[in-house]
Design a protein around this motif. Structure first.
Motif, PDB file in Angstrom:
ATOM      1  N   LEU A 295      15.174  -2.119   0.408  1.00 12.38           N
ATOM      2  CA  LEU A 295      14.930  -0.930  -0.409  1.00 12.38           C
ATOM      3  C   LEU A 295      14.135   0.120   0.360  1.00 12.38           C
ATOM      4  CD1 LEU A 295      13.883  -2.454  -3.876  1.00 12.38           C
ATOM      5  CD2 LEU A 295      16.116  -1.573  -3.193  1.00 12.38           C
ATOM      6  N   THR A 296      14.442   1.371   0.143  1.00 10.94           N
ATOM      7  CA  THR A 296      13.661   2.445   0.759  1.00 10.94           C
ATOM      8  C   THR A 296      12.391   2.651  -0.070  1.00 10.94           C
ATOM      9  OG1 THR A 296      14.624   4.171  -0.611  1.00 10.94           O
ATOM     10  CG2 THR A 296      15.787   3.651   1.447  1.00 10.94           C
ATOM     11  N   PRO A 297      11.383   3.309   0.518  1.00 10.04           N
ATOM     12  CA  PRO A 297      10.175   3.606  -0.268  1.00 10.04           C
ATOM     13  C   PRO A 297      10.489   4.375  -1.552  1.00 10.04           C
ATOM     14  CG  PRO A 297       9.733   3.938   2.053  1.00 10.04           C
ATOM     15  CD  PRO A 297      11.213   3.662   1.936  1.00 10.04           C
TER      16      PRO A 297
ATOM     17  N   PRO B 248      -1.386  -3.894 -17.886  1.00  9.80           N
ATOM     18  CA  PRO B 248      -0.084  -3.774 -18.557  1.00  9.80           C
ATOM     19  C   PRO B 248       1.098  -3.798 -17.589  1.00  9.80           C
ATOM     20  CG  PRO B 248      -1.204  -1.654 -18.524  1.00  9.80           C
ATOM     21  CD  PRO B 248      -2.179  -2.650 -17.988  1.00  9.80           C
ATOM     22  N   VAL B 249       0.841  -3.396 -16.340  1.00 11.58           N
ATOM     23  CA  VAL B 249       1.932  -3.410 -15.354  1.00 11.58           C
ATOM     24  C   VAL B 249       1.495  -4.212 -14.132  1.00 11.58           C
ATOM     25  CG1 VAL B 249       3.528  -2.025 -13.966  1.00 11.58           C
ATOM     26  CG2 VAL B 249       2.598  -1.083 -16.088  1.00 11.58           C
ATOM     27  N   LYS B 250       2.272  -5.251 -13.840  1.00 14.82           N
ATOM     28  CA  LYS B 250       1.983  -6.087 -12.665  1.00 14.82           C
ATOM     29  C   LYS B 250       3.255  -6.195 -11.839  1.00 14.82           C
ATOM     30  CE  LYS B 250      -1.156  -9.009 -15.300  1.00 14.82           C
ATOM     31  NZ  LYS B 250      -1.449 -10.380 -15.727  1.00 14.82           N
ATOM     32  N   ILE B 251       3.111  -5.882 -10.567  1.00 19.26           N
ATOM     33  CA  ILE B 251       4.271  -5.962  -9.678  1.00 19.26           C
ATOM     34  C   ILE B 251       3.936  -6.941  -8.553  1.00 19.26           C
ATOM     35  CG2 ILE B 251       5.773  -4.659  -8.102  1.00 19.26           C
ATOM     36  CD1 ILE B 251       5.236  -2.189  -9.872  1.00 19.26           C
ATOM     37  N   PHE B 252       4.842  -7.867  -8.298  1.00 20.40           N
ATOM     38  CA  PHE B 252       4.635  -8.831  -7.217  1.00 20.40           C
ATOM     39  C   PHE B 252       5.665  -8.536  -6.132  1.00 20.40           C
ATOM     40  CE2 PHE B 252       4.976 -12.813  -4.927  1.00 20.40           C
ATOM     41  CZ  PHE B 252       3.648 -13.199  -4.827  1.00 20.40           C
ATOM     42  N   MET B 253       5.169  -8.115  -4.948  1.00 16.98           N
ATOM     43  CA  MET B 253       6.086  -7.684  -3.891  1.00 16.98           C
ATOM     44  C   MET B 253       6.346  -8.760  -2.859  1.00 16.98           C
ATOM     45  SD  MET B 253       4.948  -3.755  -3.434  1.00 16.98           S
ATOM     46  CE  MET B 253       6.198  -3.375  -2.226  1.00 16.98           C
ATOM     47  N   THR B 254       7.575  -8.786  -2.413  1.00 21.01           N
ATOM     48  CA  THR B 254       7.949  -9.734  -1.378  1.00 21.01           C
ATOM     49  C   THR B 254       9.045  -9.107  -0.511  1.00 21.01           C
ATOM     50  OG1 THR B 254       8.845 -11.938  -1.007  1.00 21.01           O
ATOM     51  CG2 THR B 254       9.491 -10.898  -3.039  1.00 21.01           C
ATOM     52  N   ALA B 255       9.226  -9.649   0.693  1.00 14.29           N
ATOM     53  CA  ALA B 255      10.303  -9.176   1.581  1.00 14.29           C
ATOM     54  C   ALA B 255      10.528 -10.252   2.637  1.00 14.29           C
ATOM     55  CB  ALA B 255       9.924  -7.856   2.242  1.00 14.29           C
ATOM     56  N   ASP B 256      11.655 -10.174   3.281  1.00 16.87           N
ATOM     57  CA  ASP B 256      11.997 -11.134   4.324  1.00 16.87           C
ATOM     58  C   ASP B 256      10.897 -11.141   5.407  1.00 16.87           C
ATOM     59  OD1 ASP B 256      14.507 -12.539   5.727  1.00 16.87           O
ATOM     60  OD2 ASP B 256      13.367 -11.376   7.200  1.00 16.87           O
TER      61      ASP B 256
ATOM     62  N   SER C 223       0.831  -1.206   0.000  1.00 18.19           N
ATOM     63  CA  SER C 223       0.000   0.000   0.000  1.00 18.19           C
ATOM     64  C   SER C 223       0.869   1.260   0.000  1.00 18.19           C
ATOM     65  CB  SER C 223      -0.983   0.004   1.162  1.00 18.19           C
ATOM     66  OG  SER C 223      -0.310   0.113   2.366  1.00 18.19           O
ATOM     67  N   THR C 224       2.024   1.215   0.649  1.00 20.79           N
ATOM     68  CA  THR C 224       2.911   2.390   0.634  1.00 20.79           C
ATOM     69  C   THR C 224       3.333   2.693  -0.803  1.00 20.79           C
ATOM     70  OG1 THR C 224       3.710   1.747   2.801  1.00 20.79           O
ATOM     71  CG2 THR C 224       5.058   3.337   1.599  1.00 20.79           C
ATOM     72  N   LEU C 225       3.730   1.652  -1.519  1.00 19.97           N
ATOM     73  CA  LEU C 225       4.149   1.853  -2.904  1.00 19.97           C
ATOM     74  C   LEU C 225       2.957   2.260  -3.781  1.00 19.97           C
ATOM     75  CD1 LEU C 225       6.190   1.722  -5.213  1.00 19.97           C
ATOM     76  CD2 LEU C 225       5.671  -0.709  -5.449  1.00 19.97           C
ATOM     77  N   ALA C 226       1.838   1.568  -3.612  1.00 20.66           N
ATOM     78  CA  ALA C 226       0.669   1.844  -4.460  1.00 20.66           C
ATOM     79  C   ALA C 226       0.197   3.293  -4.289  1.00 20.66           C
ATOM     80  CB  ALA C 226      -0.458   0.867  -4.125  1.00 20.66           C
ATOM     81  N   LYS C 227       0.171   3.769  -3.044  1.00 21.00           N
ATOM     82  CA  LYS C 227      -0.263   5.151  -2.783  1.00 21.00           C
ATOM     83  C   LYS C 227       0.697   6.150  -3.413  1.00 21.00           C
ATOM     84  CE  LYS C 227      -2.062   4.170   1.747  1.00 21.00           C
ATOM     85  NZ  LYS C 227      -1.737   4.207   3.160  1.00 21.00           N
ATOM     86  N   ALA C 228       2.002   5.900  -3.222  1.00 25.15           N
ATOM     87  CA  ALA C 228       3.010   6.834  -3.746  1.00 25.15           C
ATOM     88  C   ALA C 228       2.937   6.886  -5.274  1.00 25.15           C
ATOM     89  CB  ALA C 228       4.397   6.402  -3.297  1.00 25.15           C
ATOM     90  N   LEU C 229       2.730   5.738  -5.865  1.00 25.04           N
ATOM     91  CA  LEU C 229       2.655   5.653  -7.321  1.00 25.04           C
ATOM     92  C   LEU C 229       1.410   6.382  -7.845  1.00 25.04           C
ATOM     93  CD1 LEU C 229       4.327   4.227  -9.510  1.00 25.04           C
ATOM     94  CD2 LEU C 229       2.870   2.219  -9.223  1.00 25.04           C
ATOM     95  N   ALA C 230       0.293   6.130  -7.203  1.00 28.36           N
ATOM     96  CA  ALA C 230      -0.960   6.760  -7.623  1.00 28.36           C
ATOM     97  C   ALA C 230      -0.849   8.283  -7.513  1.00 28.36           C
ATOM     98  CB  ALA C 230      -2.114   6.243  -6.776  1.00 28.36           C
ATOM     99  N   LYS C 231      -0.227   8.722  -6.427  1.00 29.17           N
ATOM    100  CA  LYS C 231      -0.082  10.157  -6.198  1.00 29.17           C
ATOM    101  C   LYS C 231       0.785  10.784  -7.294  1.00 29.17           C
ATOM    102  CE  LYS C 231       0.736  13.000  -2.148  1.00 29.17           C
ATOM    103  NZ  LYS C 231       1.066  12.949  -0.739  1.00 29.17           N
TER     104      LYS C 231
END
Ligand code: DC
Length: 223
Positions: free
Chosen positions: A206-208, A141-149, A18-26
């Motif tokens: 990675l940072t936001p 057209p754009v799909k991102i699959f997020m993962t982290a430790d 959601s952090t990435l999605a919000k920043a991207l949308a903005k």
């Protein structure tokens, strides 16, 4: 090419979707849709009405009485359940503990997917969830699959929760996340799985801002 663009962001719980999605949308002036908030609002309704999760008639009836709306004044999630603002309540533990079971119910998914597809029909949106690139918008057209430790994810979530819940422990948060991962990836209905054409983004280190930069590069060819 159609004149609106859909960005699908999927991944595990507390991965920073959601952090990435919000920043991207903005940045792109797209609409941000938090699909998890919809499942959470349904789970809240089911909890309040004590809906039996095995009773399909009760579930179908309940779904008819649930009206969800997003109010995107800013790029935060503001969701109403039958005109009541529930954005805070859907983040609390009772909902977090039941939402995976609720989101595994076929009728619930069918209804949510229908509403989500409607939102993407005419406008450019960034939607985050678990099945956005696979089931909701398989042609995005754009799909991102997020993962982290997993431990890093638990620590991030723990930091967010401990202000409001000083009694909570990192172990509990870790367990809750592990349980949700298990349920999300093993359920029969639209399990969390990376779409074949999704780009993997592991944000453990990675940072936001770095994540936003990465995502913007992927979207730029389409805008
Ligand atoms: O992203 P979140 O933690 O707010 O999601 C809450 C729950 O809803 C989580 O258990 C997974 C489920 N979910 C889903 O099944 N499909 C989606 N598109 C979004 C969320």
């Amino acid at each position: 090419m159609s004149n609106h663009v859909i960005v699908a962001i999927d991944g595990y719980s507390s991965c920073g979707k959601s952090t990435l999605a919000k920043a991207l949308a903005k940045k792109l002036h797209f609409i941000y849709v938090d699909s998890g908030a919809m499942y959470r609002a349904v789970a809240l309704y089911f909890l309040r009405k004590k809906i039996d999760l095995h009773n399909h008639e009760q579930i179908a009836e309940a779904l008819k009485n649930i009206h969800l709306n997003f109010h995107s004044r800013d790029y935060e999630t503001h969701i109403t359940l039958n005109d009541e603002e529930v954005s805070d309540e859907i983040r609390q533990m009772p909902v977090s503990e039941t939402v995976s079971s609720v989101s595994a119910i076929r009728e619930v998914r069918k209804e949510m997917v229908k509403q989500q597809q409607r939102m993407g029909r005419t406008k450019s949106i960034v939607m985050d969830g678990r099945d956005i690139g696979t089931a909701v918008f398989p042609d995005a057209p754009v799909k991102i699959f997020m993962t982290a430790d997993p431990l890093v994810r638990a620590e991030r979530r723990f930091k967010e929760l401990k202000h409001k819940h000083p009694e909570i422990t990192l172990e509990e948060v870790f367990e809750n996340l592990a349980h949700r991962d298990y349920q999300d990836t093993t359920r029969t209905e639209s399990p969390l799985v990376r779409a074949k054409d999704a780009i993997v983004l592991d944000n453990t280190n990675l940072t936001p801002d770095q994540q936003l930069e990465f995502a913007l590069k992927k979207v730029e060819p389409f805008v």
